[in-house]
Design a protein around this motif. Structure first.
Motif, PDB file in Angstrom:
ATOM      1  N   UNK A  50       0.831  -1.201   0.000  1.00  0.00           N
ATOM      2  CA  UNK A  50       0.000   0.000   0.000  1.00  0.00           C
ATOM      3  C   UNK A  50       0.868   1.254   0.000  1.00  0.00           C
ATOM      4  N   UNK A  51       1.883   1.297   0.862  1.00  0.00           N
ATOM      5  CA  UNK A  51       2.698   2.503   0.967  1.00  0.00           C
ATOM      6  C   UNK A  51       3.570   2.708  -0.269  1.00  0.00           C
ATOM      7  N   UNK A  52       3.857   1.651  -0.999  1.00  0.00           N
ATOM      8  CA  UNK A  52       4.658   1.784  -2.222  1.00  0.00           C
ATOM      9  C   UNK A  52       3.938   2.593  -3.284  1.00  0.00           C
ATOM     10  N   UNK A  53       2.603   2.638  -3.213  1.00  0.00           N
ATOM     11  CA  UNK A  53       1.841   3.415  -4.197  1.00  0.00           C
ATOM     12  C   UNK A  53       1.118   4.601  -3.550  1.00  0.00           C
ATOM     13  N   UNK A  54       1.482   4.924  -2.316  1.00  0.00           N
ATOM     14  CA  UNK A  54       1.002   6.160  -1.698  1.00  0.00           C
ATOM     15  C   UNK A  54       1.965   7.257  -2.135  1.00  0.00           C
ATOM     16  N   UNK A  55       1.690   7.799  -3.314  1.00  0.00           N
ATOM     17  CA  UNK A  55       2.651   8.677  -3.982  1.00  0.00           C
ATOM     18  C   UNK A  55       2.024  10.039  -4.263  1.00  0.00           C
ATOM     19  N   UNK A  56       2.856  10.919  -4.740  1.00  0.00           N
ATOM     20  CA  UNK A  56       2.419  12.257  -5.087  1.00  0.00           C
ATOM     21  C   UNK A  56       2.147  12.341  -6.588  1.00  0.00           C
ATOM     22  N   UNK A  57       1.441  13.393  -6.992  1.00  0.00           N
ATOM     23  CA  UNK A  57       1.202  13.609  -8.427  1.00  0.00           C
ATOM     24  C   UNK A  57       2.528  13.800  -9.153  1.00  0.00           C
ATOM     25  N   UNK A  58       2.620  13.207 -10.329  1.00  0.00           N
ATOM     26  CA  UNK A  58       3.804  13.342 -11.178  1.00  0.00           C
ATOM     27  C   UNK A  58       3.372  13.071 -12.614  1.00  0.00           C
ATOM     28  N   UNK A  59       4.191  13.421 -13.571  1.00  0.00           N
ATOM     29  CA  UNK A  59       3.772  13.314 -14.972  1.00  0.00           C
ATOM     30  C   UNK A  59       3.252  11.927 -15.358  1.00  0.00           C
ATOM     31  N   UNK A  61       1.774   9.773 -13.637  1.00  0.00           N
ATOM     32  CA  UNK A  61       0.560   9.395 -12.895  1.00  0.00           C
ATOM     33  C   UNK A  61      -0.510  10.472 -12.945  1.00  0.00           C
ATOM     34  N   UNK A  62      -0.270  11.552 -13.677  1.00  0.00           N
ATOM     35  CA  UNK A  62      -1.284  12.583 -13.898  1.00  0.00           C
ATOM     36  C   UNK A  62      -1.525  13.390 -12.617  1.00  0.00           C
ATOM     37  N   UNK A  63      -2.486  14.302 -12.693  1.00  0.00           N
ATOM     38  CA  UNK A  63      -2.793  15.190 -11.568  1.00  0.00           C
ATOM     39  C   UNK A  63      -4.302  15.369 -11.501  1.00  0.00           C
ATOM     40  N   UNK A  64      -4.889  15.071 -10.343  1.00  0.00           N
ATOM     41  CA  UNK A  64      -6.346  15.111 -10.221  1.00  0.00           C
ATOM     42  C   UNK A  64      -6.913  16.511 -10.454  1.00  0.00           C
ATOM     43  N   UNK A  69      -3.997  12.643 -18.621  1.00  0.00           N
ATOM     44  CA  UNK A  69      -3.571  11.333 -19.108  1.00  0.00           C
ATOM     45  C   UNK A  69      -4.316  10.212 -18.378  1.00  0.00           C
ATOM     46  N   UNK A  70      -3.662   9.493 -17.462  1.00  0.00           N
ATOM     47  CA  UNK A  70      -4.280   8.267 -16.928  1.00  0.00           C
ATOM     48  C   UNK A  70      -5.490   8.541 -16.044  1.00  0.00           C
ATOM     49  N   UNK A  71      -5.473   9.626 -15.270  1.00  0.00           N
ATOM     50  CA  UNK A  71      -6.659   9.962 -14.471  1.00  0.00           C
ATOM     51  C   UNK A  71      -7.796  10.366 -15.393  1.00  0.00           C
ATOM     52  N   UNK A  72      -7.495  11.143 -16.398  1.00  0.00           N
ATOM     53  CA  UNK A  72      -8.521  11.545 -17.377  1.00  0.00           C
ATOM     54  C   UNK A  72      -9.137  10.314 -18.043  1.00  0.00           C
ATOM     55  N   UNK A  73      -8.304   9.363 -18.439  1.00  0.00           N
ATOM     56  CA  UNK A  73      -8.822   8.146 -19.067  1.00  0.00           C
ATOM     57  C   UNK A  73      -9.669   7.337 -18.090  1.00  0.00           C
ATOM     58  N   UNK A 263      -3.333  17.374  -3.004  1.00  0.00           N
ATOM     59  CA  UNK A 263      -2.510  16.173  -2.757  1.00  0.00           C
ATOM     60  C   UNK A 263      -3.415  14.949  -2.717  1.00  0.00           C
ATOM     61  N   UNK A 264      -4.029  14.648  -3.846  1.00  0.00           N
ATOM     62  CA  UNK A 264      -5.010  13.562  -3.895  1.00  0.00           C
ATOM     63  C   UNK A 264      -4.361  12.206  -3.625  1.00  0.00           C
ATOM     64  N   UNK A 265      -5.048  11.377  -2.846  1.00  0.00           N
ATOM     65  CA  UNK A 265      -4.536  10.052  -2.504  1.00  0.00           C
ATOM     66  C   UNK A 265      -4.686   9.101  -3.680  1.00  0.00           C
ATOM     67  N   UNK A 266      -3.574   8.531  -4.136  1.00  0.00           N
ATOM     68  CA  UNK A 266      -3.632   7.552  -5.215  1.00  0.00           C
ATOM     69  C   UNK A 266      -4.222   6.221  -4.738  1.00  0.00           C
TER      70      UNK A 266
END
Length: 487
Positions: A50-59, A61-64, A69-73, A263-266
């Motif tokens: 779980x913590x390995x994918x508790x990450x911040x927005x980055x190119x 992984x898109x930005x909420x 990109x991936x969030x939009x899709x 800082x949306x939670x992934x």
């Protein structure tokens, strides 16, 4: 149909996270726990995966806040699953989705037509943006002590009396599973040039189950707030905001971004992506099982006697236009127990946690994750409670819905100069805060409403029975903030 199924097999954001995880990127960004290494206790508690994918927005992984990109899709795939023009991931719960609906359609001084038995998030929105509520007081079932839905006649009358109102707000369904004639309300409101906003916090399964009450998007509503985490299986606090063709989604996203975190939670967003895929592919079977469980409990409790499980006999084609077949709402007063008392006994004596108990009813939430043995355990516990505790219901308070006396707007009252008075001294004054039982979070008293003797009696009785009262500055709910007179 085949193309739809193929699309729904995708989970774009989840898949992007899994690809990112395999890359073993060295983190010099936030969050500071650095994939869990900086907080071993937290990693042991939640798991390294779980913590390995508790990450911040980055190119990658898109930005909420501004998805391209991936969030939009993922949001586009979700919109298709719900039959919506647009769908937004919401990580502030359905509260933030409800408030976004109100903020997107009204501003200070605008009127909005709504039933009084709305969730506090709606009234909170009115406190913040200064819109004026026009209450359609729903009919009440006095025997069950609950508010019902809005009738078409009531909505039409409100529209005629308030032709400049901007929107009509509808619960679909209520906490107890009661549905109004949503399609009829949409038709009446749209004819008058008003938007229709639906609180579907408890209606996720309307989109994915078979033979369910009509969903907001199918009824032609303009916006809907859907709690995917309730009956849909995503993580707590994750929801969808849906839009029909009549909304400017780009503007709505700007409104959402006024209050939603940057800082949306992934973890929350990925749970929405995966849960949507699960329901889109398997929803019919999942929710048929839920309905079967609910019907089984209804039949068993009918045979046991004393309890009444809400059923289709309540449907009257108007204020109860339809009923959510998954809802296990149970009236308890005929066994001589308030709902909150049964709630406490189930938890304390049987290690069973139900959703809530009010003064006359309980709600046991059955959803995607329930098992047959758990259903049997609930039935056995309720039978045992009847055997052990059944008594006369004489003297028990039955009325749940109290019609409000509105004096001033919620915003005006909340921000006015106030004074704290003992409950009985507050009678006749204008309330400056909320009082509600939580759950479900429907205010007994809201800012701008007159404190009546009936309300004070209800509050005292709810406290005596053990209801969790919230919303007041005084945590003991022995005093109320009321608007100062002559200021």
């Amino acid at each position: 149909m085949q193309q739809l199924a193929t699309t729904q097999q995708k989970a774009p954001l989840y898949e992007a996270l899994m690809h990112f995880k395999k890359q073993r990127i060295v983190p010099f960004d936030v969050p500071g726990h650095k994939r869990g290494r900086g907080n071993p206790e937290l990693a042991a508690f939640l798991g390294e995966d779980a913590l390995a994918v508790d990450v911040n927005s980055m190119k990658p992984l898109d930005n909420l806040c501004h998805p391209v990109s991936v969030i939009k899709e993922a949001e586009e795939v979700a919109a298709q699953a719900f039959g919506a023009n647009e769908a937004f991931f919401m990580v502030g719960g359905t509260t933030s989705a409800v408030q976004a609906m109100v903020f997107s359609t009204t501003k200070q001084g605008d009127e909005i037509i709504l039933p009084r038995n709305v969730h506090r998030s709606v009234l909170n929105a009115l406190v913040l943006n200064g819109a004026i509520p026009v209450y359609v007081n729903p009919e009440a079932n006095d025997e069950l002590g609950i508010a019902l839905g809005m009738s078409i006649t009531q909505v039409q009358r409100a529209i005629e009396e308030h032709p400049n109102a901007k929107a009509v707000f509808v619960n679909n369904p209520t906490y107890y599973g009661i549905c109004s004639d949503l399609k009829g309300i949409v038709d009446v409101a749209h004819k008058a040039g008003m938007k229709v906003l639906a609180d579907e916090a408890h209606g996720t399964h309307f989109y994915f189950g078979k033979d369910m009450p009509i969903s907001a998007m199918a009824a032609g509503a303009d916006m809907a707030a859907v709690s995917m985490h309730k009956s849909g299986g995503s993580l707590t606090q994750s929801s969808f905001l849906l839009m029909g063709p009549g909304m400017n989604a780009d503007y709505v996203r700007q409104v959402v971004n006024l209050t939603q975190t940057t800082s949306a939670s992934y973890l929350l967003m990925a749970s929405l992506d995966l849960s949507r895929r699960n329901l889109a592919l398997n929803g019919h079977d999942i929710f048929q099982q839920v309905v079967d469980y609910t019907n089984y409990v209804r039949d068993e409790l009918h045979a046991i006697g004393g309890y009444y499980v809400f059923g289709n006999d309540l449907i009257n084609g108007d204020s109860v236009y339809d009923l959510d077949p998954t809802k296990l709402s149970i009236h308890t007063l005929n066994v001589g127990l308030a709902g909150i008392e049964v709630y406490d006994i189930l938890r304390d004596d049987y290690d069973i946690q139900i959703e809530f108990g009010d003064l006359g009813n309980i709600l046991a939430y059955i959803s995607v994750g329930d098992r047959e043995r758990d259903i049997e355990r609930l039935v056995g516990a309720l039978a045992d409670i009847k055997r052990r505790f059944e008594r006369s219901k004489k003297g028990m308070l039955t009325q749940e819905y109290l019609e409000p006396v509105v004096a001033i707007s919620p915003q005006q009252a909340f921000y006015a100069q106030k004074e704290l008075l003992p409950l009985h001294e507050a009678i006749g004054r204008i309330c400056g805060e909320f009082v509600m039982c939580y759950p479900p979070g429907i205010p007994i008293l809201g800012p701008g409403e007159v404190v009546t003797e009936a309300v004070v009696t209800y509050i005292a009785y709810a406290k005596e029975k053990g209801c969790q009262l919230t919303g007041t500055e005084d945590l003991q709910v022995e005093k109320l903030n009321v608007v100062k007179e002559g200021v």
